[in-house]
Write an enzyme that holds these catalytic residues in place. Structure first.
Site, PDB file in Angstrom:
ATOM      1  N   ASN A   9      46.495  40.249  42.741  1.00  0.00           N
ATOM      2  CA  ASN A   9      47.097  41.583  42.631  1.00  0.00           C
ATOM      3  C   ASN A   9      46.546  42.241  41.371  1.00  0.00           C
ATOM      4  O   ASN A   9      46.931  41.886  40.265  1.00  0.00           O
ATOM      5  CB  ASN A   9      48.624  41.422  42.543  1.00  0.00           C
ATOM      6  CG  ASN A   9      49.337  42.728  42.254  1.00  0.00           C
ATOM      7  OD1 ASN A   9      48.732  43.803  42.324  1.00  0.00           O
ATOM      8  ND2 ASN A   9      50.614  42.635  41.934  1.00  0.00           N
ATOM      9  N   TRP A  10      45.624  43.176  41.572  1.00  0.00           N
ATOM     10  CA  TRP A  10      44.973  43.802  40.418  1.00  0.00           C
ATOM     11  C   TRP A  10      45.860  44.852  39.747  1.00  0.00           C
ATOM     12  O   TRP A  10      45.516  45.364  38.692  1.00  0.00           O
ATOM     13  CB  TRP A  10      43.645  44.418  40.842  1.00  0.00           C
ATOM     14  CG  TRP A  10      42.537  43.404  40.992  1.00  0.00           C
ATOM     15  CD1 TRP A  10      42.652  42.039  40.944  1.00  0.00           C
ATOM     16  CD2 TRP A  10      41.138  43.674  41.195  1.00  0.00           C
ATOM     17  NE1 TRP A  10      41.420  41.451  41.101  1.00  0.00           N
ATOM     18  CE2 TRP A  10      40.475  42.427  41.260  1.00  0.00           C
ATOM     19  CE3 TRP A  10      40.390  44.847  41.343  1.00  0.00           C
ATOM     20  CZ2 TRP A  10      39.090  42.322  41.454  1.00  0.00           C
ATOM     21  CZ3 TRP A  10      39.011  44.745  41.542  1.00  0.00           C
ATOM     22  CH2 TRP A  10      38.377  43.496  41.590  1.00  0.00           C
ATOM     23  N   LYS A  11      46.958  45.226  40.391  1.00  0.00           N
ATOM     24  CA  LYS A  11      47.852  46.246  39.832  1.00  0.00           C
ATOM     25  C   LYS A  11      47.047  47.506  39.467  1.00  0.00           C
ATOM     26  O   LYS A  11      46.120  47.853  40.193  1.00  0.00           O
ATOM     27  CB  LYS A  11      48.612  45.678  38.635  1.00  0.00           C
ATOM     28  CG  LYS A  11      49.288  44.340  38.979  1.00  0.00           C
ATOM     29  CD  LYS A  11      50.207  43.828  37.921  1.00  0.00           C
ATOM     30  CE  LYS A  11      50.833  42.522  38.388  1.00  0.00           C
ATOM     31  NZ  LYS A  11      51.817  41.974  37.471  1.00  0.00           N
ATOM     32  N   HIS A  93      57.052  44.519  45.294  1.00  0.00           N
ATOM     33  CA  HIS A  93      56.771  43.893  44.002  1.00  0.00           C
ATOM     34  C   HIS A  93      57.816  44.374  42.995  1.00  0.00           C
ATOM     35  O   HIS A  93      58.249  45.528  43.054  1.00  0.00           O
ATOM     36  CB  HIS A  93      55.358  44.269  43.539  1.00  0.00           C
ATOM     37  CG  HIS A  93      54.915  43.476  42.346  1.00  0.00           C
ATOM     38  ND1 HIS A  93      55.347  43.764  41.079  1.00  0.00           N
ATOM     39  CD2 HIS A  93      54.112  42.393  42.238  1.00  0.00           C
ATOM     40  CE1 HIS A  93      54.810  42.884  40.238  1.00  0.00           C
ATOM     41  NE2 HIS A  93      54.057  42.043  40.917  1.00  0.00           N
ATOM     42  N   GLU A  95      57.599  45.341  40.109  1.00  0.00           N
ATOM     43  CA  GLU A  95      57.213  46.549  39.371  1.00  0.00           C
ATOM     44  C   GLU A  95      57.457  47.806  40.206  1.00  0.00           C
ATOM     45  O   GLU A  95      57.779  48.862  39.668  1.00  0.00           O
ATOM     46  CB  GLU A  95      55.744  46.423  38.915  1.00  0.00           C
ATOM     47  CG  GLU A  95      55.608  45.402  37.785  1.00  0.00           C
ATOM     48  CD  GLU A  95      54.266  44.708  37.703  1.00  0.00           C
ATOM     49  OE1 GLU A  95      53.282  45.178  38.305  1.00  0.00           O
ATOM     50  OE2 GLU A  95      54.202  43.660  37.015  1.00  0.00           O
ATOM     51  N   GLU A 163      58.481  35.632  42.978  1.00  0.00           N
ATOM     52  CA  GLU A 163      57.992  36.019  41.664  1.00  0.00           C
ATOM     53  C   GLU A 163      59.173  36.280  40.719  1.00  0.00           C
ATOM     54  O   GLU A 163      59.722  37.395  40.707  1.00  0.00           O
ATOM     55  CB  GLU A 163      57.146  37.291  41.757  1.00  0.00           C
ATOM     56  CG  GLU A 163      55.904  37.134  42.609  1.00  0.00           C
ATOM     57  CD  GLU A 163      54.798  38.083  42.179  1.00  0.00           C
ATOM     58  OE1 GLU A 163      53.682  37.613  41.980  1.00  0.00           O
ATOM     59  OE2 GLU A 163      55.070  39.286  42.016  1.00  0.00           O
ATOM     60  N   GLY A 169      53.459  38.184  33.938  1.00  0.00           N
ATOM     61  CA  GLY A 169      52.707  38.699  32.800  1.00  0.00           C
ATOM     62  C   GLY A 169      53.211  38.230  31.446  1.00  0.00           C
ATOM     63  O   GLY A 169      52.830  38.776  30.412  1.00  0.00           O
ATOM     64  N   SER A 209      52.495  34.408  36.088  1.00  0.00           N
ATOM     65  CA  SER A 209      51.743  33.650  35.070  1.00  0.00           C
ATOM     66  C   SER A 209      51.034  32.422  35.619  1.00  0.00           C
ATOM     67  O   SER A 209      50.912  31.411  34.932  1.00  0.00           O
ATOM     68  CB  SER A 209      52.660  33.267  33.898  1.00  0.00           C
ATOM     69  OG  SER A 209      53.130  34.429  33.239  1.00  0.00           O
ATOM     70  N   GLY A 230      48.370  37.914  39.181  1.00  0.00           N
ATOM     71  CA  GLY A 230      48.049  39.189  38.546  1.00  0.00           C
ATOM     72  C   GLY A 230      46.878  39.026  37.594  1.00  0.00           C
ATOM     73  O   GLY A 230      45.715  39.033  37.994  1.00  0.00           O
TER      74      GLY A 230
HETATM   75  P1  PGA Z   1      50.819  37.686  36.556  1.00  0.00           P
HETATM   76  O1  PGA Z   1      51.370  38.696  37.688  1.00  0.00           O
HETATM   77  O2  PGA Z   1      50.008  36.639  37.277  1.00  0.00           O
HETATM   78  O3  PGA Z   1      49.969  38.548  35.654  1.00  0.00           O
HETATM   79  O4  PGA Z   1      51.990  37.099  35.869  1.00  0.00           O
HETATM   80  C1  PGA Z   1      51.797  38.221  38.926  1.00  0.00           C
HETATM   81  C2  PGA Z   1      52.247  39.373  39.794  1.00  0.00           C
HETATM   82  O5  PGA Z   1      52.920  40.288  39.305  1.00  0.00           O
HETATM   83  O6  PGA Z   1      51.959  39.391  41.011  1.00  0.00           O
END
Ligand code: PGA
Length: 249
Positions: A9-11, A93, A95, A163, A169, A209, A230
């Protein structure tokens, strides 16, 4: 058997230069034993699909609208994602749930539209730190599962990603026991709702993470069928460490 899945997931990261990471992955894994998916920002979808064409790397979106078309400035429909070359879409997600106030009903409506368009919906669930500390994790996850997952789900069109919000993150990862507890719980809920056949065929990803250094331990946990990654998916070299761990699991 569930085929394992490494999803990146490149966000809101990546411009044209990042396409080299996708061709890099495609070159590294001509015939992987796991599925590989990259979900770039929408502006890169079409070019990413072109870069990945004919390779083992699939391309996915990061969100879609619940409606199939219409007056929704700035939004994207599931059909548009398919048209751009996507085979999957991340939905719900944390976010999106936080930044855009998306509730379970919104996620379910989006997932319906995505599945109708032929996309695999990667539906995200996860608790906050406060919810975990209040021992509410399984209640929260149970509510998200029943609220966000549509009835038409199958092992082909649904992937569930666990998640924990506090692990995204942050470099913090739940213990393997905590991951196992939630994944076993999700599996049991899916089997109860959809029956054993479908319930056992849905892939469950862990996200939060995941790095090359902790991936092998996480992939050894029961009912973990891969990862939603991510930060460590932005560079082909880092993501390869995770894909290798998944292939070896
Ligand atoms: P992260 O993000 O690997 O940077 O913790 C995971 C995600 O939000 O899908």
């Amino acid at each position: 058997m569930r085929r394992k899945l490494a999803a990146g997931n490149w966000k809101m990261n990546g411009t044209g230069a990042a396409l080299a990471e996708i061709t890099g992955l495609a070159d590294m894994y001509p015939d992987p034993s796991v599925d590989i998916l990259i979900c770039p920002p929408a502006t890169l979808l079409h070019r990413a699909a072109g870069a990945a064409q004919g390779s083992s790397v699939g391309i996915g979106g990061q969100d879609c609208h619940a409606a199939s078309s219409g007056a929704h400035t700035g939004d994207l429909s599931a059909d548009m994602l398919v048209d751009a070359g996507a085979s999957a879409v991340i939905l719900g997600h944390s976010e999106r749930r936080e930044d855009h106030d998306e509730g379970n009903e919104d996620v379910r409506a989006k997932a319906r539209t995505a599945m109708d368009a032929g996309l695999t919906a990667i539906i995200c669930v996860g608790e906050s730190l406060a919810q975990r500390e209040a021992a509410n994790t399984l209640d929260i996850i149970g509510g998200q599962l029943s609220g966000s997952i549509p009835d038409q789900s199958t092992g082909q069109n649904l992937v569930v990603a666990y998640e924990p919000i506090w692990a995204i993150g942050t470099g913090k990862v739940p213990t393997l026991e905590q991951i196992g507890e939630v994944h076993d719980f999700i599996r049991a809920r899916l089997e109860r709702r959809f029956g054993e056949g479908v319930g056992r065929s849905v892939r469950l990803l862990y996200g939060g993470s995941v790095k090359p250094g902790n991936a092998a331990d996480i992939f050894a946990v029961s009912n973990v069928d891969g990862a939603l990654v991510g930060g460590a998916s932005l560079k082909a070299q880092d993501f390869a460490g995770i894909i290798d761990a998944l292939q070896g699991a």
